[in-house]
Motif scaffolding. Structure first.
Motif, PDB file in Angstrom:
ATOM      1  N   ASN A   1      39.905  23.468   7.594  1.00 32.79           N
ATOM      2  CA  ASN A   1      40.875  23.277   8.674  1.00 32.79           C
ATOM      3  C   ASN A   1      40.787  21.861   9.245  1.00 32.79           C
ATOM      4  OD1 ASN A   1      41.624  26.001   8.478  1.00 32.79           O
ATOM      5  ND2 ASN A   1      39.967  26.601   9.839  1.00 32.79           N
ATOM      6  N   ILE A   2      41.932  21.344   9.659  1.00 34.25           N
ATOM      7  CA  ILE A   2      41.996  20.031  10.298  1.00 34.25           C
ATOM      8  C   ILE A   2      41.213  20.113  11.612  1.00 34.25           C
ATOM      9  CG2 ILE A   2      43.559  18.363  11.397  1.00 34.25           C
ATOM     10  CD1 ILE A   2      43.881  18.428   8.387  1.00 34.25           C
TER      11      ILE A   2
ATOM     12  N   THR B   1      45.532  13.498  10.160  1.00 41.01           N
ATOM     13  CA  THR B   1      46.428  14.090   9.168  1.00 41.01           C
ATOM     14  C   THR B   1      45.573  14.340   7.934  1.00 41.01           C
ATOM     15  OG1 THR B   1      47.092  11.920   8.347  1.00 41.01           O
ATOM     16  CG2 THR B   1      48.498  12.926  10.030  1.00 41.01           C
TER      17      THR B   1
ATOM     18  N   GLN C   1      40.181  19.759  15.365  1.00 41.45           N
ATOM     19  CA  GLN C   1      40.966  19.681  16.599  1.00 41.45           C
ATOM     20  C   GLN C   1      40.026  19.495  17.779  1.00 41.45           C
ATOM     21  OE1 GLN C   1      43.143  23.430  16.714  1.00 41.45           O
ATOM     22  NE2 GLN C   1      44.910  22.460  15.745  1.00 41.45           N
TER      23      GLN C   1
ATOM     24  N   ASP D   1      45.414  18.398  16.761  1.00 43.87           N
ATOM     25  CA  ASP D   1      44.902  17.857  15.505  1.00 43.87           C
ATOM     26  C   ASP D   1      44.480  16.415  15.739  1.00 43.87           C
ATOM     27  OD1 ASP D   1      45.527  20.236  14.256  1.00 43.87           O
ATOM     28  OD2 ASP D   1      47.264  19.445  13.156  1.00 43.87           O
TER      29      ASP D   1
END
Length: 181
Positions: free
Chosen positions: A129-130, A108, A132, A105
């Motif tokens: 989605n975070i 935050t 990555q 990730d």
């Protein structure tokens, strides 16, 4: 014989932003005599129920206690609930990331009071989605809010700081070797 005076009661348009309380609903008439004599004991103003952004009808009606010197006709108006602008807490960069061979990730999550918070690494492809990344390097992070029925969209914003994954330090040790002359 004294006949009733016919008066048209006109509901006044009104509105609010989603999440706010309703303003006081009002009415008027072009008949100056009636306007001076009639009050809240005579006329009721209501709007069609609903709290989602949209348009609702405001209606006026005579109360049971209405002045009997008048006969009434009524004209409706619109009550508009506008979409609200959501409050947004931006995502934050995760510091001190180093290459570890797996996707990590980069931020935050942020938050929003309405709609859906979405993220992007290129400002074009969006996901809830975070974001990555696996490889060492720097990454630009964008976020936006896709509004819904009650909340407006919030345009894409680029974080002022880039996310970074540092290279993993590796010590290369040469193996001892030898040969016979």
């Amino acid at each position: 014989t004294i006949t009733q005076r016919t008066v048209e009661i006109i509901a006044d348009p009104a509105g609010k932003t989603y999440g706010e309380t309703d303003p006081q609903l009002t009415w008027h008439t072009e008949d100056t005599v009636a306007q001076a004599e009639l009050g809240e004991d005579d006329i009721a103003i209501t709007r069609k129920a609903g709290e989602d952004a949209g348009t609702y009808t405001i209606t006026a009606s005579a109360k049971d206690t209405a002045n009997k010197n008048y006969s009434y006709t009524f004209k409706t108006a619109e009550f508009t609930i506008s979409q609200a602008t959501p409050a947004v807490t931006p995502p934050t960069i995760i510091a001190d990331l180093a290459y570890n061979g797996t996707a990590q990730d980069l931020i935050t999550a942020g938050s929003t009071t309405g709609g859906t918070l979405e993220y992007s690494l290129d400002g074009t492809n969006w996901s809830e989605n975070i974001p990555q990344a696996k490889d060492a390097g720097t990454y630009q992070i964008y976020y936006r809010v896709s509004g819904d029925k009650n909340y407006e969209d919030v345009a894409a914003i680029q974080l002022t700081e880039d996310a970074a994954i540092a290279q993993r330090p590796v010590e290369i040790i040469a193996d001892s070797a030898g040969k016979t002359y």
